[in-house]
Design a protein around this motif. Structure first.
Motif, PDB file in Angstrom:
ATOM      1  N   HIS A 154       0.843  -1.195   0.000  1.00 50.33           N
ATOM      2  CA  HIS A 154       0.000   0.000   0.000  1.00 50.33           C
ATOM      3  C   HIS A 154       0.882   1.250   0.000  1.00 50.33           C
ATOM      4  N   GLU A 155       0.385   2.324  -0.598  1.00 49.76           N
ATOM      5  CA  GLU A 155       1.151   3.560  -0.758  1.00 49.76           C
ATOM      6  C   GLU A 155       1.680   4.126   0.560  1.00 49.76           C
ATOM      7  N   GLN A 156       0.938   3.967   1.639  1.00 52.80           N
ATOM      8  CA  GLN A 156       1.363   4.554   2.914  1.00 52.80           C
ATOM      9  C   GLN A 156       2.515   3.795   3.564  1.00 52.80           C
ATOM     10  N   VAL A 157       2.902   2.630   3.041  1.00 52.12           N
ATOM     11  CA  VAL A 157       4.023   1.860   3.588  1.00 52.12           C
ATOM     12  C   VAL A 157       5.318   2.489   3.085  1.00 52.12           C
ATOM     13  N   THR A 158       6.150   2.954   3.990  1.00 49.28           N
ATOM     14  CA  THR A 158       7.416   3.583   3.622  1.00 49.28           C
ATOM     15  C   THR A 158       8.450   2.524   3.248  1.00 49.28           C
ATOM     16  N   VAL A 159       9.534   2.960   2.657  1.00 46.77           N
ATOM     17  CA  VAL A 159      10.632   2.054   2.315  1.00 46.77           C
ATOM     18  C   VAL A 159      11.182   1.404   3.587  1.00 46.77           C
ATOM     19  N   ALA A 160      11.362   2.187   4.631  1.00 41.41           N
ATOM     20  CA  ALA A 160      11.862   1.636   5.905  1.00 41.41           C
ATOM     21  C   ALA A 160      10.874   0.628   6.483  1.00 41.41           C
ATOM     22  N   ASP A 161       9.576   0.930   6.380  1.00 39.44           N
ATOM     23  CA  ASP A 161       8.555  -0.014   6.859  1.00 39.44           C
ATOM     24  C   ASP A 161       8.597  -1.306   6.059  1.00 39.44           C
ATOM     25  N   ALA A 162       8.766  -1.199   4.745  1.00 38.37           N
ATOM     26  CA  ALA A 162       8.814  -2.386   3.884  1.00 38.37           C
ATOM     27  C   ALA A 162       9.977  -3.287   4.280  1.00 38.37           C
ATOM     28  N   ARG A 163      11.154  -2.697   4.503  1.00 38.74           N
ATOM     29  CA  ARG A 163      12.315  -3.486   4.956  1.00 38.74           C
ATOM     30  C   ARG A 163      12.022  -4.160   6.289  1.00 38.74           C
ATOM     31  N   ALA A 164      11.419  -3.407   7.192  1.00 39.94           N
ATOM     32  CA  ALA A 164      11.124  -3.943   8.531  1.00 39.94           C
ATOM     33  C   ALA A 164      10.106  -5.079   8.461  1.00 39.94           C
ATOM     34  N   ILE A 165       9.109  -4.944   7.607  1.00 40.05           N
ATOM     35  CA  ILE A 165       8.102  -6.008   7.444  1.00 40.05           C
ATOM     36  C   ILE A 165       8.762  -7.279   6.924  1.00 40.05           C
ATOM     37  N   LEU A 166       9.620  -7.135   5.903  1.00 35.30           N
ATOM     38  CA  LEU A 166      10.322  -8.302   5.360  1.00 35.30           C
ATOM     39  C   LEU A 166      11.234  -8.915   6.424  1.00 35.30           C
ATOM     40  N   TYR A 167      11.926  -8.081   7.153  1.00 34.86           N
ATOM     41  CA  TYR A 167      12.804  -8.574   8.215  1.00 34.86           C
ATOM     42  C   TYR A 167      12.015  -9.388   9.250  1.00 34.86           C
ATOM     43  N   ARG A 168      10.903  -8.820   9.706  1.00 36.35           N
ATOM     44  CA  ARG A 168      10.100  -9.521  10.727  1.00 36.35           C
ATOM     45  C   ARG A 168       9.526 -10.820  10.170  1.00 36.35           C
ATOM     46  N   ARG A 169       9.107 -10.814   8.905  1.00 37.85           N
ATOM     47  CA  ARG A 169       8.547 -12.028   8.313  1.00 37.85           C
ATOM     48  C   ARG A 169       9.611 -13.126   8.258  1.00 37.85           C
ATOM     49  N   GLU A 170      10.812 -12.764   7.879  1.00 41.21           N
ATOM     50  CA  GLU A 170      11.867 -13.758   7.703  1.00 41.21           C
ATOM     51  C   GLU A 170      12.481 -14.224   9.018  1.00 41.21           C
ATOM     52  N   THR A 171      12.514 -13.366  10.023  1.00 42.12           N
ATOM     53  CA  THR A 171      13.189 -13.729  11.276  1.00 42.12           C
ATOM     54  C   THR A 171      12.248 -14.068  12.417  1.00 42.12           C
ATOM     55  N   GLY A 172      11.019 -13.558  12.357  1.00 44.59           N
ATOM     56  CA  GLY A 172      10.098 -13.733  13.482  1.00 44.59           C
ATOM     57  C   GLY A 172      10.417 -12.807  14.642  1.00 44.59           C
ATOM     58  N   ARG A 173      11.417 -11.937  14.479  1.00 41.41           N
ATOM     59  CA  ARG A 173      11.808 -11.009  15.538  1.00 41.41           C
ATOM     60  C   ARG A 173      10.949  -9.755  15.436  1.00 41.41           C
ATOM     61  N   LEU A 174      10.098  -9.566  16.406  1.00 36.62           N
ATOM     62  CA  LEU A 174       9.155  -8.462  16.360  1.00 36.62           C
ATOM     63  C   LEU A 174       9.602  -7.252  17.164  1.00 36.62           C
ATOM     64  N   ASN A 175      10.584  -7.417  18.049  1.00 35.23           N
ATOM     65  CA  ASN A 175      10.941  -6.352  18.983  1.00 35.23           C
ATOM     66  C   ASN A 175      12.362  -5.829  18.821  1.00 35.23           C
ATOM     67  N   ASP A 176      12.833  -5.733  17.604  1.00 33.52           N
ATOM     68  CA  ASP A 176      14.173  -5.216  17.341  1.00 33.52           C
ATOM     69  C   ASP A 176      14.057  -4.153  16.259  1.00 33.52           C
ATOM     70  N   PRO A 177      13.598  -2.955  16.623  1.00 33.79           N
ATOM     71  CA  PRO A 177      13.218  -1.940  15.648  1.00 33.79           C
ATOM     72  C   PRO A 177      14.295  -1.533  14.643  1.00 33.79           C
ATOM     73  N   GLY A 178      15.554  -1.486  15.014  1.00 34.78           N
ATOM     74  CA  GLY A 178      16.585  -1.030  14.092  1.00 34.78           C
ATOM     75  C   GLY A 178      17.246  -2.124  13.288  1.00 34.78           C
ATOM     76  N   ALA A 179      16.940  -3.381  13.588  1.00 30.69           N
ATOM     77  CA  ALA A 179      17.638  -4.495  12.955  1.00 30.69           C
ATOM     78  C   ALA A 179      17.417  -4.570  11.453  1.00 30.69           C
ATOM     79  N   ALA A 180      16.235  -4.237  10.991  1.00 28.22           N
ATOM     80  CA  ALA A 180      15.937  -4.345   9.565  1.00 28.22           C
ATOM     81  C   ALA A 180      16.868  -3.470   8.735  1.00 28.22           C
ATOM     82  N   SER A 181      17.197  -2.304   9.228  1.00 25.82           N
ATOM     83  CA  SER A 181      18.059  -1.404   8.463  1.00 25.82           C
ATOM     84  C   SER A 181      19.496  -1.927   8.397  1.00 25.82           C
TER      85      SER A 181
END
Length: 191
Positions: free
Chosen positions: A63-90
């Protein structure tokens, strides 16, 4: 871009963020070249520089409102299952980007490195798959035989896929992958 299990199992967060899907072919080759820790050592599809094939994939347009940083974070959480590491995706070097792909500003994909030592053979892949199916990953259908069957159902074809399947069937004395999985789980496989 989704080319492995993420196609059928995007997870709730990615599913909710997806506006549409575009059928594509991977611009890079992939092969069953990574032993996955979360799948009991099962071989999974990853980009490769030698061998492999370009395969069917999906671009999940968010969706348009999903930022590039959010997209990376979503992929990171999907692949790792880590939900509480906010800076890890970057910092995740295994999230690769294709700028401008399919007319989008950014297209991210999982680019984990191959970790099965060469030579990559059908026999080695089958050994990992059968071992994963016999263990706890097999009980939750997250093993190599189930993963191979999932990719086969999707129409994925790599140079090693059919020899790998034949080796799984030969090792288990089964006629198909369903039977191979059942035989391994019940302990009646002829491995």
């Amino acid at each position: 871009m989704a080319f492995g299990s993420i196609v059928e199992e995007p997870g709730a967060e990615l599913q909710a963020a997806t506006a549409r899907r575009i059928d594509v072919e991977t611009p890079f080759r992939i092969e069953f070249a990574r032993s996955s820790r979360t799948r009991g050592g099962a071989p999974t599809l990853v980009p490769v520089t030698e061998g492999g094939a370009h395969v069917r994939a999906l671009v999940l347009v968010l969706h348009e409102q999903v930022t590039v940083a959010d997209a990376r974070a979503i992929l990171y959480r999907r692949e790792t299952g880590r939900l509480n590491d906010p800076g890890a995706a970057s910092r995740a070097g295994w999230i690769a980007e294709l700028p401008g792909y399919q007319g989008m500003s950014s297209c991210f994909y999982t680019a984990l490195e191959a970790n099965i030592p060469p030579p990559l053979t059908a026999q080695k892949l089958a050994e990992f798959a059968v071992r994963s199916a016999a263990g706890p990953s097999g009980a939750s259908l997250r093993d190599g035989i189930c993963y191979l069957q999932q990719q086969k159902r999707r129409g994925i074809a790599t140079p090693l896929m059919y020899p790998y399947e034949e080796e799984v069937l030969a090792r288990t004395g089964a006629r198909d992958l369903d039977e191979a999985w059942r035989r391994v789980r019940s302990g009646s496989a002829s491995t």
